[in-house]
Write a protein that holds these residues in place. Structure first.
Motif, PDB file in Angstrom:
ATOM      1  N   ALA A 161     -10.432 -19.157  37.265  1.00  0.00           N
ATOM      2  CA  ALA A 161     -10.437 -17.792  36.739  1.00  0.00           C
ATOM      3  C   ALA A 161      -9.015 -17.264  36.586  1.00  0.00           C
ATOM      4  N   ASN A 162      -8.071 -17.896  37.286  1.00  0.00           N
ATOM      5  CA  ASN A 162      -6.668 -17.479  37.235  1.00  0.00           C
ATOM      6  C   ASN A 162      -5.820 -18.414  36.368  1.00  0.00           C
ATOM      7  N   SER A 163      -6.479 -19.262  35.596  1.00  0.00           N
ATOM      8  CA  SER A 163      -5.731 -20.271  34.837  1.00  0.00           C
ATOM      9  C   SER A 163      -4.858 -19.626  33.770  1.00  0.00           C
ATOM     10  N   PRO A 164      -3.624 -20.093  33.630  1.00  0.00           N
ATOM     11  CA  PRO A 164      -2.725 -19.541  32.616  1.00  0.00           C
ATOM     12  C   PRO A 164      -2.961 -20.201  31.257  1.00  0.00           C
ATOM     13  N   MET A 165      -2.386 -19.627  30.228  1.00  0.00           N
ATOM     14  CA  MET A 165      -2.401 -20.251  28.914  1.00  0.00           C
ATOM     15  C   MET A 165      -1.325 -21.344  28.880  1.00  0.00           C
ATOM     16  N   PRO A 166      -1.710 -22.608  28.670  1.00  0.00           N
ATOM     17  CA  PRO A 166      -0.689 -23.646  28.556  1.00  0.00           C
ATOM     18  C   PRO A 166       0.269 -23.333  27.409  1.00  0.00           C
ATOM     19  N   ARG A 167       1.521 -23.754  27.546  1.00  0.00           N
ATOM     20  CA  ARG A 167       2.536 -23.448  26.544  1.00  0.00           C
ATOM     21  C   ARG A 167       2.537 -24.495  25.428  1.00  0.00           C
ATOM     22  N   PHE A 168       1.469 -24.471  24.635  1.00  0.00           N
ATOM     23  CA  PHE A 168       1.391 -25.397  23.505  1.00  0.00           C
ATOM     24  C   PHE A 168       2.524 -25.167  22.510  1.00  0.00           C
ATOM     25  N   ASP A 169       3.087 -23.966  22.523  1.00  0.00           N
ATOM     26  CA  ASP A 169       4.168 -23.646  21.597  1.00  0.00           C
ATOM     27  C   ASP A 169       5.447 -24.419  21.894  1.00  0.00           C
ATOM     28  N   LEU A 170       5.522 -25.045  23.067  1.00  0.00           N
ATOM     29  CA  LEU A 170       6.705 -25.853  23.395  1.00  0.00           C
ATOM     30  C   LEU A 170       6.674 -27.213  22.700  1.00  0.00           C
ATOM     31  N   LEU A 171       5.535 -27.563  22.111  1.00  0.00           N
ATOM     32  CA  LEU A 171       5.357 -28.886  21.509  1.00  0.00           C
ATOM     33  C   LEU A 171       5.772 -28.891  20.043  1.00  0.00           C
ATOM     34  N   ASP A 172       6.207 -30.053  19.586  1.00  0.00           N
ATOM     35  CA  ASP A 172       6.359 -30.314  18.160  1.00  0.00           C
ATOM     36  C   ASP A 172       4.987 -30.808  17.688  1.00  0.00           C
ATOM     37  N   ILE A 173       4.149 -29.897  17.232  1.00  0.00           N
ATOM     38  CA  ILE A 173       2.735 -30.169  16.969  1.00  0.00           C
ATOM     39  C   ILE A 173       2.539 -31.355  16.023  1.00  0.00           C
ATOM     40  N   GLU A 174       3.439 -31.533  15.087  1.00  0.00           N
ATOM     41  CA  GLU A 174       3.276 -32.585  14.083  1.00  0.00           C
ATOM     42  C   GLU A 174       3.294 -33.985  14.692  1.00  0.00           C
ATOM     43  N   ARG A 175       3.756 -34.114  15.925  1.00  0.00           N
ATOM     44  CA  ARG A 175       3.848 -35.430  16.556  1.00  0.00           C
ATOM     45  C   ARG A 175       2.521 -35.913  17.121  1.00  0.00           C
ATOM     46  N   TYR A 176       1.526 -35.054  17.176  1.00  0.00           N
ATOM     47  CA  TYR A 176       0.291 -35.384  17.885  1.00  0.00           C
ATOM     48  C   TYR A 176      -0.902 -35.463  16.934  1.00  0.00           C
ATOM     49  N   ASN A 177      -1.861 -36.326  17.309  1.00  0.00           N
ATOM     50  CA  ASN A 177      -3.104 -36.366  16.527  1.00  0.00           C
ATOM     51  C   ASN A 177      -4.216 -35.586  17.221  1.00  0.00           C
ATOM     52  N   ARG A 178      -3.948 -35.092  18.423  1.00  0.00           N
ATOM     53  CA  ARG A 178      -4.894 -34.238  19.139  1.00  0.00           C
ATOM     54  C   ARG A 178      -4.173 -33.529  20.279  1.00  0.00           C
ATOM     55  N   LEU A 179      -4.723 -32.402  20.697  1.00  0.00           N
ATOM     56  CA  LEU A 179      -4.212 -31.683  21.859  1.00  0.00           C
ATOM     57  C   LEU A 179      -5.351 -31.510  22.856  1.00  0.00           C
ATOM     58  N   THR A 180      -5.001 -31.296  24.109  1.00  0.00           N
ATOM     59  CA  THR A 180      -6.009 -31.277  25.168  1.00  0.00           C
ATOM     60  C   THR A 180      -6.258 -29.873  25.703  1.00  0.00           C
ATOM     61  N   VAL A 181      -7.528 -29.656  26.047  1.00  0.00           N
ATOM     62  CA  VAL A 181      -7.977 -28.431  26.706  1.00  0.00           C
ATOM     63  C   VAL A 181      -8.870 -28.858  27.860  1.00  0.00           C
ATOM     64  N   GLN A 182      -8.657 -28.292  29.026  1.00  0.00           N
ATOM     65  CA  GLN A 182      -9.468 -28.646  30.189  1.00  0.00           C
ATOM     66  C   GLN A 182     -10.522 -27.574  30.411  1.00  0.00           C
ATOM     67  N   THR A 183     -11.814 -27.998  30.466  1.00  0.00           N
ATOM     68  CA  THR A 183     -12.896 -27.035  30.703  1.00  0.00           C
ATOM     69  C   THR A 183     -13.345 -27.030  32.154  1.00  0.00           C
ATOM     70  N   HIS A 184     -13.011 -28.077  32.887  1.00  0.00           N
ATOM     71  CA  HIS A 184     -13.310 -28.113  34.321  1.00  0.00           C
ATOM     72  C   HIS A 184     -12.413 -29.141  34.995  1.00  0.00           C
ATOM     73  N   ARG A 185     -12.477 -29.196  36.293  1.00  0.00           N
ATOM     74  CA  ARG A 185     -11.672 -30.168  37.050  1.00  0.00           C
ATOM     75  C   ARG A 185     -12.532 -30.763  38.150  1.00  0.00           C
ATOM     76  N   GLY A 186     -12.378 -32.071  38.368  1.00  0.00           N
ATOM     77  CA  GLY A 186     -13.174 -32.760  39.375  1.00  0.00           C
ATOM     78  C   GLY A 186     -14.445 -33.338  38.783  1.00  0.00           C
ATOM     79  N   CYS A 187     -15.273 -33.926  39.635  1.00  0.00           N
ATOM     80  CA  CYS A 187     -16.517 -34.553  39.199  1.00  0.00           C
ATOM     81  C   CYS A 187     -17.447 -34.652  40.407  1.00  0.00           C
ATOM     82  N   PRO A 188     -18.747 -34.409  40.214  1.00  0.00           N
ATOM     83  CA  PRO A 188     -19.665 -34.494  41.357  1.00  0.00           C
ATOM     84  C   PRO A 188     -19.967 -35.918  41.792  1.00  0.00           C
TER      85      PRO A 188
END
Length: 450
Positions: A161-188
């Motif tokens: 609930a306290n997660s910050p916005m990752p600084r995607f703006d620091l990237l040279d976007i053209e270098r990547y074919n995908r970017l990552t977003v985390q919806t949860h952490r861990g596994c049962p």
């Protein structure tokens, strides 16, 4: 203060024969190149927690052998790396410390072996970075007492609930074919070999859906038609929440990829939602093709072994919705011998999997597998982290020799990733899906277009 955030994730096979083979079979290295080219979401997240008055730069160093000295000078650097490249990360850390730069190391490997990492760092982070990062920044600003050697986040419960916005703006976007977003952490689940975020966060936690959507929208503001990878261990664990997430993601008009388990095929409603929500492909760890092969690798309820007989039906259900399945198989499991290579080959032929990922069982530091194999005297070379590539053998298999496993991997890779077989599998996926659509149209069922 000038802060450098340095990602080192250029993992490559240590075995020269396998590297040479991979160069002639693009399908073999396709997924691994994607993984290696993904930006470090962990570092970008810490950047989102860093005060704006601190000058920051995000860098990627895929191969230290191409460097003369350091890539750029900073007052402080935070370095993240995989086990396979940790020696190179340590070498770069030593170079920076030689210049008087403060070095902070963190991540999965460092969490497993903090004392080893401390030989090359001024400070190490154990566990999640978010709950301790503000303290690190505060200590960096203070002359006394200054930076501590160890920041152990395990005693600081962290809520997404306290997660910050990752600084995607620091990237040279053209270098990547995908970017990552985390919806949860861990596994049962508790798979013996797993060296994913469960080792950072043993408590399963979910990110509020509005924050997930905000990150996707932020990426869209930087990249008109992005492809998203959900950086989760197992996205659809909570089926009710997953449907809420899919409804929200569907409104964003993005294509995406994620990892999940076989239970996604049990929920018809969720399956029907996947394609309309933009899901292009799901990666599922089947591991092997028989009960004896996977018996015991999931240590909480032996769940994977109980589902082996439903593999083919699950793949059909998912791919009938127009969502590709990337089936993952592990060679060298204790319950398998040389016969497993042909068994996996035949399964791939029978299932029409769109994508296949083949790896070698790898004993990563900090996992129950590493502890067990070390106690059994089956680790080939202690602390040979350069072999933790998922393609090199770092242990003595139970029912075959090391050379048998290496030869079986090379042979299976040659067959599985040939242009002919890759084309056959993918053509079958499209043919079967078109046939499914025609059948639904004839029956008067509403379907999504291709």
């Amino acid at each position: 203060m000038k802060l450098g955030l340095i990602a080192m994730s250029g993992v490559r096979a240590h075995n020269s024969e396998l590297t040479a083979l991979g160069l002639t079979l693009p399908g073999f290295v396709e997924r691994n190149r994607v993984i290696a080219s993904l930006p470090s979401l962990g570092l970008l997240t810490l950047a989102g927690l860093t005060p704006s008055d601190i000058e920051m730069k995000y860098l990627e160093v895929p191969d230290i052998r191409e460097l003369n000295g350091v890539p750029q000078e900073f007052d402080v650097v935070a370095i993240s790396s995989f086990s396979a490249q940790i020696r190179e990360a340590y070498e770069l850390a030593d170079r920076y410390r030689g210049l008087g730069t403060l070095v902070i190391l963190g991540g999965l490997h460092v969490t497993a072996l903090p004392q080893e990492a401390l030989r090359h760092a001024d400070a190490v982070v154990i566990g999640e970075g978010e709950p301790v990062w503000s303290g690190i920044i505060s200590d960096l600003r203070s002359s006394r007492p200054g930076l501590k050697q160890i920041y152990d986040a395990r005693s600081f419960p962290y809520s997404f609930a306290n997660s910050p916005m990752p600084r995607f703006d620091l990237l040279d976007i053209e270098r990547y074919n995908r970017l990552t977003v985390q919806t949860h952490r861990g596994c049962p689940f508790r798979c013996e070999f797993c060296a994913a975020s469960i080792r950072i966060s043993p408590v399963y936690k979910t990110k509020p859906i509005d924050r997930v959507i905000a990150e996707i929208q932020n990426i869209k503001s930087l990249w008109k038609r992005p492809f998203i990878e959900f950086a989760d261990d197992n996205t659809f664990v909570d089926k009710a929440r997953s449907k809420q997430l899919l409804r929200a993601v569907a409104k964003e008009g993005v294509r995406w990829f994620t990892e999940t388990d076989l239970s996604v095929a049990d929920d018809e409603e969720l399956l029907d939602m996947l394609r309309d929500a933009g899901c292009a492909e799901v990666l599922i760890g089947f591991e092997s093709t028989s009960f004896s092969a996977v018996d015991g690798i999931e240590q909480r309820a032996n769940w994977k072994a109980k589902r082996v007989d439903s593999y083919l039906d699950a793949i059909r259900k998912i791919q009938d919705r127009g969502v590709r399945v990337n089936g993952c198989f592990i060679l060298g499991l204790d319950g398998t011998g040389p016969e497993s290579f042909d068994a996996i080959w035949e399964f791939a032929r029978q299932s029409d999997l769109y994508d296949v990922q083949i790896t070698v069982q790898t004993a990563f530091p900090g996992t129950p597998l590493y502890t067990r194999l070390k106690n059994e005297g089956r680790i080939l070379r202690d602390e040979a982290w350069e072999l933790c590539t998922l393609f090199d053998v770092n242990f003595q298999p139970a029912r075959m020799s090391v050379s048998d496993l290496e030869a079986g991997l090379r042979n299976l890779v040659s067959r599985m990733y040939s242009d002919e077989f890759t084309g056959t599998r993918r053509a079958a996926f499209h043919r079967n899906y078109r046939a499914k659509l025609r059948g639904q149209a004839t029956a008067g069922t509403k379907v999504s277009s291709t």
